[in-house]
Enzyme design. Structure first.
Site, PDB file in Angstrom:
ATOM      1  N   TYR A   9       0.845  -1.192   0.000  1.00 29.90           N
ATOM      2  CA  TYR A   9       0.000   0.000   0.000  1.00 29.90           C
ATOM      3  C   TYR A   9       0.885   1.247   0.000  1.00 29.90           C
ATOM      4  O   TYR A   9       1.949   1.263   0.626  1.00 29.90           O
ATOM      5  CB  TYR A   9      -0.921   0.012   1.220  1.00 29.90           C
ATOM      6  N   GLU A  15     -14.201   4.187   5.552  1.00 29.92           N
ATOM      7  CA  GLU A  15     -13.239   4.764   6.481  1.00 29.92           C
ATOM      8  C   GLU A  15     -13.836   4.972   7.867  1.00 29.92           C
ATOM      9  O   GLU A  15     -15.020   5.301   8.022  1.00 29.92           O
ATOM     10  CB  GLU A  15     -12.734   6.107   5.929  1.00 29.92           C
ATOM     11  N   CYS A  24      -7.320  13.943   7.076  1.00 29.98           N
ATOM     12  CA  CYS A  24      -7.081  12.548   7.441  1.00 29.98           C
ATOM     13  C   CYS A  24      -8.403  11.907   7.817  1.00 29.98           C
ATOM     14  O   CYS A  24      -9.231  12.510   8.516  1.00 29.98           O
ATOM     15  CB  CYS A  24      -6.096  12.477   8.608  1.00 29.98           C
ATOM     16  N   ASN A  47      -9.001  -0.272   7.173  1.00 29.74           N
ATOM     17  CA  ASN A  47      -7.835   0.567   7.402  1.00 29.74           C
ATOM     18  C   ASN A  47      -7.428   0.433   8.862  1.00 29.74           C
ATOM     19  O   ASN A  47      -8.054   1.009   9.748  1.00 29.74           O
ATOM     20  CB  ASN A  47      -8.178   2.024   7.068  1.00 29.74           C
ATOM     21  N   ASP A  55      -1.510  16.021   6.023  1.00 30.17           N
ATOM     22  CA  ASP A  55      -2.305  15.262   5.044  1.00 30.17           C
ATOM     23  C   ASP A  55      -3.574  16.034   4.704  1.00 30.17           C
ATOM     24  O   ASP A  55      -4.684  15.653   5.084  1.00 30.17           O
ATOM     25  CB  ASP A  55      -2.629  13.891   5.629  1.00 30.17           C
ATOM     26  N   GLU A  67     -11.607   9.111  -2.868  1.00 27.55           N
ATOM     27  CA  GLU A  67     -12.485   9.353  -1.733  1.00 27.55           C
ATOM     28  C   GLU A  67     -13.528  10.427  -2.008  1.00 27.55           C
ATOM     29  O   GLU A  67     -13.399  11.217  -2.947  1.00 27.55           O
ATOM     30  CB  GLU A  67     -11.672   9.699  -0.492  1.00 27.55           C
ATOM     31  N   HIS A 125      -7.342   4.185  -4.688  1.00 27.52           N
ATOM     32  CA  HIS A 125      -8.626   4.511  -4.078  1.00 27.52           C
ATOM     33  C   HIS A 125      -8.883   6.006  -4.144  1.00 27.52           C
ATOM     34  O   HIS A 125      -7.978   6.828  -4.035  1.00 27.52           O
ATOM     35  CB  HIS A 125      -8.752   3.964  -2.652  1.00 27.52           C
ATOM     36  N   ASP A 181      -6.356  10.268  -3.014  1.00 30.96           N
ATOM     37  CA  ASP A 181      -7.089  11.373  -2.372  1.00 30.96           C
ATOM     38  C   ASP A 181      -8.425  11.610  -3.091  1.00 30.96           C
ATOM     39  O   ASP A 181      -9.186  10.689  -3.295  1.00 30.96           O
ATOM     40  CB  ASP A 181      -6.235  12.635  -2.336  1.00 30.96           C
ATOM     41  N   ARG A 210     -13.583   5.133  -1.679  1.00 24.75           N
ATOM     42  CA  ARG A 210     -13.565   5.298  -0.233  1.00 24.75           C
ATOM     43  C   ARG A 210     -14.661   6.278   0.170  1.00 24.75           C
ATOM     44  O   ARG A 210     -14.833   7.315  -0.467  1.00 24.75           O
ATOM     45  CB  ARG A 210     -12.197   5.834   0.208  1.00 24.75           C
ATOM     46  N   ASP A 266      -2.998   5.664  -2.800  1.00 20.47           N
ATOM     47  CA  ASP A 266      -3.976   6.645  -2.336  1.00 20.47           C
ATOM     48  C   ASP A 266      -4.069   7.792  -3.345  1.00 20.47           C
ATOM     49  O   ASP A 266      -3.104   8.509  -3.580  1.00 20.47           O
ATOM     50  CB  ASP A 266      -3.497   7.164  -0.973  1.00 20.47           C
TER      51      ASP A 266
END
Length: 301
Positions: free
Chosen positions: A48, A191, A126, A213, A62, A118, A116, A91, A161, A89
């Site tokens: 990952y 999440e 985060c 996660n 983040d 989101e 992924h 985002d 996500r 990731d």
């Protein structure tokens, strides 16, 4: 030697096979290429690549400050050295629908196996912090649809996500996830689930593979792979674990050097030179070099 031997497509196919298997797949986070090599050598199923860990390594929070180019280059460097599937990731996709489609193609070109996307607004936060905001379900469906349409290799895994659990509740997050699956998402990333029962409810309701996660200091307990598998989870990520292990050791080591004036007491806990060379396959590079530069100048004028 000189990178992965499995092609990018082969690694993507393997990712899909893992999601279809009964056994849960573990994808620890890699903060750099040698970290990914260690993950492969320890027998894990995949790697990952965390946006949070990458931004922290750049000295940034983040909150979506890293660019697509920076993240794609980071992912490319990691994907190059491992035969395992790599999951990155993305985002919020760095923009609107067309930007999301380009993001998929940049990651495909970088040799990555999946990503992924989101449903947070920009700037994102985060996933385990309070105060997150999500876009409308319709807006996220557009993002997922654009990602699917932009994909050129059908084996590339697109995960959706949802961060809606915290602000809208579990059922709303499930309803969003179902819509994302209908839009073409291959994998759902719910999440900040609160307990195993929420994971199980999600897995039973969505009708697609889900991932957990397991990040430290977050909303979820640190469940075992067996607990998660029993709850119907197909995949688990440990996004920032290796960064936290490394930074903890570095901080303690620097304090020791400062106080003792030498690193001598730290050597026993270090990776040895021999183990480093074994990890990066140093001998294979020497063998390759010798096979090319094996001529002699003797007898030539």
């Amino acid at each position: 030697m000189l990178g992965a031997t499995a092609t990018a497509h082969e690694r993507r196919v393997r990712f899909r096979e893992l999601l279809a298997e009964d056994a849960i797949a573990q994808f620890p986070g890699a903060i750099n290429p040698i970290n990914a090599q260690l993950i492969e050598q320890e027998g894990f199923e995949g790697v990952y690549i965390s946006g949070g860990a990458f931004s922290a390594a750049q000295g940034l929070p983040d909150i979506g400050l890293t660019t697509l180019t920076e993240v794609a280059d980071h992912g490319r460097a990691i994907a190059r050295v491992t035969n395992l599937p790599t999951f990155i990731d993305a985002d919020t996709g760095w923009g609107e629908a067309m930007n999301v489609a380009r993001t998929v193609q940049e990651f495909e070109d970088a040799g990555l196996s999946g990503m992924h996307l989101e449903d947070q607004v920009n700037p994102k936060r985060c996933g385990h912090l309070d105060g997150k905001e999500v876009v409308s379900r319709a807006e996220m469906v557009k993002r997922v649809s654009a990602a699917v349409k932009g994909r050129r290799d059908d084996a590339f895994v697109i995960s959706a996500r949802t961060d809606a659990r915290a602000g809208e509740g579990l059922q709303a997050a499930i309803d969003r996830a179902k819509a994302y699956v209908d839009a073409g998402a291959d994998l759902i990333f719910p999440e900040a689930m609160r307990d195993l029962g929420e994971f199980e409810t999600f897995a039973n309701a969505v009708g697609a593979p889900i991932l957990a996660n397991m990040t430290e200091f977050g909303k979820s307990e640190l469940f075992t792979t067996q607990q998660l598998a029993d709850a119907g989870v197909s995949m688990v990520i440990y996004p920032v674990t290796t960064l936290r292990i490394a930074m903890g050791a570095i901080k303690r080591g620097l304090a020791t050097i400062r106080s003792e004036g030498t690193q001598a007491s730290l050597v026993e806990g270090m990776q040895t030179r021999a183990d480093l060379y074994d990890t990066i396959d140093y001998n294979a590079y020497n063998d390759f070099d010798a096979s090319i530069f094996n001529f002699s100048q003797e007898g030539h004028q």
